[in-house]
Design an enzyme around this catalytic site. Structure first.
Site, short mmCIF file in Angstrom:
data_model
loop_
_atom_site.label_atom_id
_atom_site.label_comp_id
_atom_site.label_asym_id
_atom_site.label_seq_id
_atom_site.Cartn_x
_atom_site.Cartn_y
_atom_site.Cartn_z
CB THR A 163 -5.05 -3.89 2.51
OG1 THR A 163 -5.02 -2.73 1.60
CG2 THR A 163 -4.06 -4.35 3.15
CG ASP A 198 -1.89 -1.09 1.32
OD1 ASP A 198 -2.96 -0.98 1.03
OD2 ASP A 198 -1.48 -2.16 1.71
#
Length: 307
Positions: A121, A50
């Site tokens: 995620t 990320d």
């Protein structure tokens, strides 16, 4: 020949930037150290991927288009970004397309780019790799007008010779590319919804739609892909939780092929830079038959979700 319009140059660059992002996502996983941090809890995670992807996307696009507003999901320190994270290429095929007339005069400072560096995620950390997408949405006048969705692990279970990963892109008035547009089976009500953010309200809303099947997957980008590839007929999420960077790119692609996405009340999402980031009143999206689903959202659900 006149140089391509700004919008087409931004989309063409975003395409290459998303491909670079996918390589980073795959490399972080292959290296084995995800560097997981909990943001607000166990269902709200951030990984090294990320962080690196957001730095790569934002820095690469800001270098080429310095006056564009870029809003990313992750709050990161303003570190110097190393050159290896910069992608300065673009997709030639996109530049060959004619920019729709209503967008030819757009100036850099009028564009807002919403970035979700790694949508899904939680699924990424759990090995559900086909749920993962990289989202770059482009807005003008508060509306999502173009988007790029990369699936870093598309085809990842298809065997050693398969090409892993794909990039989908779309512009309102041109269409969407990189996938085969397919409608869900006629007469079937297949609902796609959240995998990790369920609640009584989410489930009550789905039950009211009398679905034949409910698919629970991670990632907003992934859910919109389920719609445009005919695997689901509606994406229903009666809860706050989705943010503007989750919906901007998927909305542009869905709208480019004639679909519709709103909150649970039927309000359009706004993407100007001052807007609040949370989509507080949930999500309702379809490729076709939007009105059928919108008309069946229960009043108690609507009353519980304030825009």
């Amino acid at each position: 020949m006149a140089s391509p319009a700004l919008l087409m140059r931004v989309v063409a660059s975003a395409y290459s930037v998303a491909e670079k992002a996918a390589t980073i996502v795959r490399n972080v996983l292959a290296a084995g150290d995800l560097g997981i941090v909990e943001k607000t809890g166990a269902n709200d995670l951030q990984t090294k991927a990320d962080r690196l992807v957001q730095m790569s996307i934002c820095a690469s696009l800001a270098r080429k288009f310095p006056k564009v507003t870029i809003i990313g999901e992750e709050e990161l320190p303003a570190d110097e970004v190393t050159e290896e994270l910069i992608e300065d290429g673009h997709c030639e095929e996109i530049l060959k397309k004619t920019c729709p007339a209503q967008y030819t005069e757009i100036k850099e400072e009028e564009l807002v780019i919403w970035v979700d560096p790694l949508d899904g995620t939680k699924e990424y950390t759990e090995g559900l790799l086909d749920h993962v997408t990289v989202l770059i949405g482009i807005a003008y006048g508060g509306k999502a007008i173009a988007g790029v969705i990369n699936q870093p692990y598309y085809n990842y279970e298809a065997g050693a010779d398969a090409v892993v990963g794909r990039t989908i892109w779309g512009v309102l008035g041109i269409g969407a590319f990189g996938f085969k547009l397919t409608e869900a089976p006629a007469g079937k009500h297949i609902i796609v919804t959240t995998r990790s953010h369920s609640s009584t309200l989410v489930n009550d809303c789905i039950s009211a739609l009398n679905p034949d099947t409910v698919i629970r997957v991670g990632g907003a980008g992934n859910k919109i892909i389920q719609l445009v590839e005919g695997k689901a007929s509606a994406y229903v999420f009666a809860s706050p939780g989705c943010k503007k960077w989750d919906t901007c790119a998927p909305e542009a692609i869905l709208h480019a092929v004639g679909g519709k996405i709103t909150d649970i009340h039927g309000n359009s999402f706004q993407y100007n830079k001052e807007v609040k980031h949370m989509n507080s009143a949930g999500v309702l999206a379809t490729l076709r038959n939007y009105d059928y689903y919108a008309s069946r959202i229960p009043n108690n659900v609507k009353q519980s979700l304030v825009p």
